[in-house]
Motif scaffolding. Structure first.
Motif, PDB file in Angstrom:
ATOM      1  N   GLN A 145       0.823  -1.216   0.000  1.00  0.00           N
ATOM      2  CA  GLN A 145       0.000   0.000   0.000  1.00  0.00           C
ATOM      3  C   GLN A 145       0.848   1.254   0.000  1.00  0.00           C
ATOM      4  O   GLN A 145       2.008   1.241   0.416  1.00  0.00           O
ATOM      5  CB  GLN A 145      -0.924  -0.005   1.235  1.00  0.00           C
ATOM      6  N   LYS A 146       0.229   2.343  -0.481  1.00  0.00           N
ATOM      7  CA  LYS A 146       0.905   3.650  -0.434  1.00  0.00           C
ATOM      8  C   LYS A 146       0.652   4.315   0.904  1.00  0.00           C
ATOM      9  O   LYS A 146       1.459   5.085   1.403  1.00  0.00           O
ATOM     10  CB  LYS A 146       0.363   4.558  -1.547  1.00  0.00           C
ATOM     11  N   ASP A 147      -0.534   4.052   1.469  1.00  0.00           N
ATOM     12  CA  ASP A 147      -0.948   4.736   2.692  1.00  0.00           C
ATOM     13  C   ASP A 147      -0.085   4.355   3.885  1.00  0.00           C
ATOM     14  O   ASP A 147       0.548   3.307   3.905  1.00  0.00           O
ATOM     15  CB  ASP A 147      -2.389   4.363   3.030  1.00  0.00           C
ATOM     16  N   ASN A 188      12.469   5.869  -1.406  1.00  0.00           N
ATOM     17  CA  ASN A 188      11.416   5.601  -2.366  1.00  0.00           C
ATOM     18  C   ASN A 188      11.390   4.097  -2.670  1.00  0.00           C
ATOM     19  O   ASN A 188      12.350   3.552  -3.189  1.00  0.00           O
ATOM     20  CB  ASN A 188      11.670   6.398  -3.647  1.00  0.00           C
ATOM     21  N   THR A 246       9.880   0.840  -4.604  1.00  0.00           N
ATOM     22  CA  THR A 246       9.104   0.357  -5.751  1.00  0.00           C
ATOM     23  C   THR A 246       8.985  -1.153  -5.633  1.00  0.00           C
ATOM     24  O   THR A 246       9.799  -1.805  -4.971  1.00  0.00           O
ATOM     25  CB  THR A 246       9.784   0.697  -7.092  1.00  0.00           C
ATOM     26  N   ARG A 301       4.954  -0.897   2.343  1.00  0.00           N
ATOM     27  CA  ARG A 301       4.534   0.307   1.625  1.00  0.00           C
ATOM     28  C   ARG A 301       5.391   0.507   0.383  1.00  0.00           C
ATOM     29  O   ARG A 301       6.521   0.051   0.307  1.00  0.00           O
ATOM     30  CB  ARG A 301       4.665   1.544   2.525  1.00  0.00           C
ATOM     31  N   GLY A 359       6.316   3.780  -2.654  1.00  0.00           N
ATOM     32  CA  GLY A 359       6.304   5.238  -2.795  1.00  0.00           C
ATOM     33  C   GLY A 359       7.335   5.841  -1.861  1.00  0.00           C
ATOM     34  O   GLY A 359       8.154   5.134  -1.277  1.00  0.00           O
TER      35      GLY A 359
END
Lengths: 80, 131, 131, 80
Positions: B5-7, B46, B48, B79, B81
């Motif tokens: 997830q990004k959150d 970051n 990916t 996570r 991002g």
């Protein structure tokens, strides 16, 4: 055969694309690896330290490929 | 349960989801981007992922952990991002009857995820922000 | 940080208090009253403590853990009073640069607290509620 | 000497008090232990499986006591 190739991490940064479709005349993953290195000489080092997945499964270099396969170039993982 | 997830990760939520009458122990591992002396001015990392495959590998690790350690519930969340320092990027939580299998399984899962799941990080330095 | 409290444990709060730029790993242990087959109808566990001494022993364990494992921050919280099943009665959280010392210290602290800190439990059964 | 004795857990349930002050004529913790058992025969088993703390420190049975000490009877702990 037609293959889809996915690039990640350092391989993506060098090749400058996320994915591409290629016409491949060989048989094995090992031959595809050489094809990629011929096409993008700068990615050789990364590809040589990468492992590969075919259709979401980690695969040995000797594996035979077939038309429609999706092959991912997976540089050393760094999650966590 | 595995998730990418990004959150932000809500650990209270994860904890609620793990509660079972017959579980006596919950072990959590939380990983965060770390600023170490040799890294220079890291501001974030970051992440990916090859998402489809990462989820599949994470699910495989969860299943194996349940077989090997006989634990009750497993949650693995990573996570993707840009994650600032001090935010959790990676969570493993395991509920079990006793602490032995909980600690064993949690440690094993963390190691497996770090070794096998196609996720990558790019360290973002203070300079690279301004460039 | 060591604490004995009647109130519920807020793990989000604990997690916030442990965040540091140079910590890459946080390991949590959460203990909850467990209902096991042989226990019959357990509804809660009533914990009592020799509070002054329990706090002193917990502080000693924290100090020792920091010396032995070189971890960054340690939180040890034990609740007293009647704790329903599924609520956390005991929490240990450790932040560290790497996961090795985090897992090692957390496990060690849990074992030490269970062996040395003067806290006791009385199991409350369904019947004892009505009597 | 005057001592304060604290009872916990099973010892508290048997003795039916949290604490009490006693006039103690002996010297060591070991002698105090016998005094407690003489006073409350039903607590013998629990006291025999307990350890003791003097002024918040775990103490050996051979330890000498002094006026004003607080002695705690600590049955096997069960935290966590």
């Amino acid at each position: 055969m037609k293959l889809k190739i996915l690039y990640f991490a350092e391989a993506r940064r060098i090749v400058k694309k996320n994915e591409e479709y290629v016409d491949f005349n060989g048989n094995t993953l090992s031959e595809l690896k050489s094809t990629i290195i011929d096409k993008y000489p700068k990615v050789a080092e990364v590809v040589n330290s990468s492992i590969f997945a075919v259709n979401l499964q980690y695969a040995q270099l000797g594996s035979a490929l077939k038309d429609g396969d999706t092959v991912a170039v997976i540089p050393p993982v760094e999650g966590g | 349960m595995v998730k990418i997830q990004k959150d932000k990760i809500d650990i209270q939520n994860v904890e609620e989801s793990l509660k079972r009458d017959d579980a006596g122990a919950i072990v959590f591992f939380l990983g965060e981007p770390r600023r170490s002396a040799e890294d220079g001015k890291v501001v974030s990392i970051n992440y990916t992922a090859y998402i489809d495959m990462a989820l599949k590998e994470m699910q495989k690790i969860e299943n194996d952990a349940q077989k090997i350690f006989k634990v009750k519930d497993v949650v693995i969340i990573h996570r993707v991002g840009e994650i600032p320092l001090k935010e959790i990027s990676f969570l493993v939580a395991v509920s079990s009857a006793h602490r032995d299998e909980g600690f064993g399984a949690c440690r094993w899962i963390v190691d497996e995820v770090k070794a096998k799941v196609p996720i990558w990080k790019e360290i973002m330095y203070e300079e690279s922000r301004n460039s």
